[in-house]
Design a protein around this motif. Structure first.
Motif, short mmCIF file in Angstrom:
data_model
loop_
_atom_site.label_atom_id
_atom_site.label_comp_id
_atom_site.label_asym_id
_atom_site.label_seq_id
_atom_site.Cartn_x
_atom_site.Cartn_y
_atom_site.Cartn_z
N ASN A 88 19.37 10.43 59.24
CA ASN A 88 18.16 11.18 58.94
C ASN A 88 17.32 11.35 60.21
N VAL A 89 16.86 12.58 60.46
CA VAL A 89 16.04 12.86 61.63
C VAL A 89 14.62 12.40 61.36
N ASP A 106 17.68 21.07 53.73
CA ASP A 106 17.49 21.45 52.32
C ASP A 106 18.81 21.74 51.64
N GLY A 107 19.83 20.97 51.98
CA GLY A 107 21.12 21.11 51.32
C GLY A 107 22.01 22.21 51.87
N LYS A 165 12.05 17.38 61.37
CA LYS A 165 12.00 16.13 60.62
C LYS A 165 12.64 16.33 59.25
N ASP A 166 13.29 15.29 58.75
CA ASP A 166 13.95 15.27 57.44
C ASP A 166 15.27 16.04 57.43
N ASP A 167 15.69 16.58 58.58
CA ASP A 167 17.06 17.13 58.64
C ASP A 167 18.06 15.99 58.47
N VAL A 168 19.22 16.31 57.99
CA VAL A 168 20.29 15.32 57.84
C VAL A 168 21.45 15.72 58.76
N ILE A 169 21.92 14.79 59.57
CA ILE A 169 23.08 15.03 60.42
C ILE A 169 24.27 14.33 59.78
N GLU A 170 25.26 15.12 59.41
CA GLU A 170 26.44 14.60 58.72
C GLU A 170 27.61 14.58 59.69
N ALA A 171 28.14 13.39 59.96
CA ALA A 171 29.29 13.25 60.85
C ALA A 171 30.57 13.23 60.03
#
Length: 707
Positions: free
Chosen positions: A618-619, A651-652, A691-697
């Motif tokens: 989570n950013v 936001d998905g 902020k609140d961005d999600v980084i998916e590895a």
């Protein structure tokens, strides 16, 4: 005080009650009811024979224990001395529906050795299985054979339920409920009147209809000014900033020839309305200013026209200006596969000037000539149908809508259904605001009398009665509520080959956005070289730059797949991707893009084994450095690995996909950062972290298919 019975005595009485016949238990319950009435001071009603169905005992089964009937509460009004002569026990007038009554909407009835299932939509899989006394997994197996995938709590369509019931020896009947009484009745099936195809209608019933022409193009290139010149009015002066803010439809008669014109907004904010204009039109007049040439919105309009499969006529406007360059415009048209006729192509180009009113007759004649080639006909005697191109609520009128009629004749007093709304025509107004009694094919008309404001693109259909229209409206609203719970069924690479096997699709429509023009050319060449007998690739749009709202709306309108290569998604476009259910694929390695499309076309794509998610971060903060922006993150699960790939999700919706260029723990480079630890992340050249961005590895892995 009498003592209470022991538990053993209660069990003994219950066993004895279960062994008694149904008639004996009914008699005992009735006697108990009369005794309680006498104690309360009320006179017992005359005992009448009561049938099992509809009586107060109708819910008793053979194995039910003796019911305990509570004495009714005393009431102020005295009971009449004489009960009315009747063969049935009268029911309370205002008996409220209880939760138990609601559950009675589903039942099984046996008539002539046939079991009939009565069920009220929504038809839940688990409930249907219970009525047929089958294990739910058997129903799910039957649904899978019909290519319907639903779990126990999901609803299915009535026609599917009918097929399932028929397979297991049942007859399916859809039920509804009468207000106030909870009484079941078989629902009347309301069907929309069918419209015969033009080929099936007798020639003597058909008549030539005027063409429906849409003006499209870039903002301020003169679309409304041209229409204004035809109408002899000054519409453009009434628009904010001289720019059209809504769709207007007008019918113009010139030289004894009639044409229906639709004027669409020019700027990109109204791409969805412009796409709708291309869907309902016969001919598109693409307006291009001779001093500006083809602009981004012009190219979008061309894409919409091609997706809709309509004929394009180009009107080169503002030829009266000193800086006008007609040959430049024709050269640009040639580059976009719209070669002018005088250059050896098939595209009609007419030079006009809305200000000087030159070339208008020639343009009108070309439109009429093209309509003769298309042989536009309709049946004015069939059920009236029209398409909504504008809807609003007006003071004194209520909900109204502007339509372009497609077939039949709509008259004052006709009942209709339009999308989820219904109504009865209270008034019809033509494009000049004059009341008329009827509107025929290709006529623009404003309809007053809607139950609510319809949506742009809804189809108005004439119905026999207003009652049937209202009933159908209620059904559609109910279906819409349940449809919102289901995922959007848009085109997807994962389902491409399955759809082809079912005969649903033979063309793979793509919209490709890339970082530079060179990448686009390489991608297009590689995709076109894929050899497949069952699938052809149709690239609706390819351009350099980020994915915009217009790209998403075009993908939604044409049921295409959005592909991004080394590019991002604009923030305004992200919620539209989610709302419209458009599939968006982001790539940063070209061979992965080509391989995935190729495997989809060959039926080899298996998304479940294609990538493995290894962690999320989570950013929390965004830091500005000399080399760009870095996201300060907290690993929420799994781990971040330097050699893995990652995508930014907001936001998905994925907005960027690429590899790690920076992964640091404090000031030190790190090979991996595990769950619960903070780290700094930078992906490729991406700098739009929030902020609140999600980084998916994730890691890519390919597994061969096995039988």
């Amino acid at each position: 005080m009498p003592q209470k019975k022991s538990n053993a005595t209660d069990n003994q009485d219950a066993a004895e009650g279960a062994s008694k016949s149904l008639d004996e238990r009914k008699a005992e319950a009735l006697n108990l009811f009369e005794k309680e009435e006498k104690k309360s001071g009320r006179k017992p009603k005359t005992t009448v024979p009561v049938s099992e169905q509809g009586s107060v005992f109708g819910h008793l089964g053979k194995a039910d224990p003796v019911p305990v009937v509570k004495a009714p509460e005393p009431v102020e009004d005295p009971v009449p001395d004489e009960a009315p002569d009747s063969d049935e026990v009268p029911e309370p007038a205002d008996a409220p529906e209880t939760e138990e009554g609601e559950g009675e909407a589903s039942s099984v009835e046996e008539i002539d050795d046939r079991k009939i299932i009565h069920i009220k939509p929504p038809i839940i899989v688990k409930e249907l299985a219970g009525l047929m006394e089958l294990k739910p997994f058997k129903i799910i197996q039957d649904l899978m054979e019909l290519d319907v995938f639903a779990n126990l709590t999901q609803s299915i369509e009535p026609d599917i339920a009918s097929q399932i019931c028929e397979k297991h020896g049942f007859i399916f009947e859809k039920e509804t409920r009468e207000k106030g009484g909870g009484v079941h009745k078989v629902e009347e099936v309301i069907e929309v009147p069918e419209v015969q195809a033009i080929e099936e209608v007798e020639d003597e019933k058909l008549s030539i209809r005027p063409p429906v022409v849409t003006f499209m193009g870039h903002v301020d290139h003169g679309k409304t000014s041209l229409l204004d010149a035809y109408r002899g009015s000054r519409v453009v002066n009434g628009e904010a900033g001289g720019i059209t803010q809504h769709i207007g439809a007008y019918q113009i008669i010139r030289n004894d020839q009639t044409v229906t014109f639709i004027d669409t907004p020019g700027h990109a904010a109204f791409s969805e309305m412009r796409a709708r204009g291309a869907d309902i039109t016969d001919i598109v007049v693409l307006v291009v200013a001779a001093d500006d040439g083809l602009m981004p919105t012009t190219l979008e309009a061309i894409d919409h026209c091609r997706a809709a499969g309509v004929t394009i006529i180009v009107a080169i406007n503002k030829v009266d200006l000193d800086r006008a360059d007609v040959n430049k415009v024709k050269g640009q048209l040639q580059e976009h596969e719209l070669a002018p006729e005088d250059w050896g192509g098939n595209t009609i180009c007419v030079e006009v000037s809305a200000k000087e009113e030159t070339g208008l007759d020639e343009l009108f004649e070309m439109i009429h000539l093209q309509s003769e080639v298309l042989e536009l006909k309709s049946n004015p005697e069939g059920p009236a149908r029209g398409i909504v191109i504008e809807a609003r609520t007006e003071a004194g009128k209520g909900p109204t809508a502007t339509l372009v009629m497609q077939s039949g004749t709509l008259s004052v007093g006709d009942a209709f259904i339009c999308g989820n709304q219904f109504g009865k025509v209270k008034a019809l107004l033509n494009d000049a605001g004059v009341r008329i009694k009827e509107a025929g094919p290709a006529s623009p008309v404003e309809v007053v009398g809607y139950s609510g404001v319809p949506h742009v693109g809804d189809e108005l259909i004439e119905m026999e009665t207003e009652r049937k229209a209202k009933k159908l409206s209620e059904e559609r609203l109910d279906q819409m509520r349940h449809q919102k719970l289901k995922p959007q069924q848009k085109s997807a690479l994962e389902t491409l080959f399955a759809n082809i096997e079912q005969g649903k699709k033979t063309v793979l429509k793509l919209i490709i956005k890339a970082d530079v023009q060179g990448s686009l050319q390489a991608i297009e060449k590689s995709l076109m070289e894929i050899d497949s007998e069952k699938v052809t690739v149709d690239i609706l749009r390819q351009s350099a730059g980020p994915i915009t709202e217009a790209d998403v709306l075009l993908a939604s309108a044409s049921d295409a797949i959005l592909i991004g290569f080394n590019t991002k998604v604009e923030s305004k476009a992200q919620p539209i991707v989610k709302r419209e259910g458009v599939q968006l694929k982001l790539f940063s390695i070209i061979y992965e893009l080509i391989d995935q499309v190729k495997e989809a076309m060959l039926g080899l794509l298996d998304p479940e084994t294609r990538e493995k998610v290894i962690g999320h971060a989570n950013v929390l903060e965004v830091f500005k450095l000399s080399s760009g922006k870095v996201a300060g993150c907290m690993v929420s699960d799994g781990k971040m690995v330097r050699t893995a790939r990652a995508r930014v999700i907001r936001d998905g919706v994925p907005i960027y996909d690429g590899g790690f260029s920076t992964l640091r723990r404090f000031k030190d480079d790190a090979k991996e950062v595990k769950n619960g630890l903070e780290c700094g992340i930078k992906l490729g050249k991406f700098n739009d972290y929030q902020k609140d961005d999600v980084i998916e590895a994730y890691e890519l892995e390919k597994l061969e298919k096995t039988l």
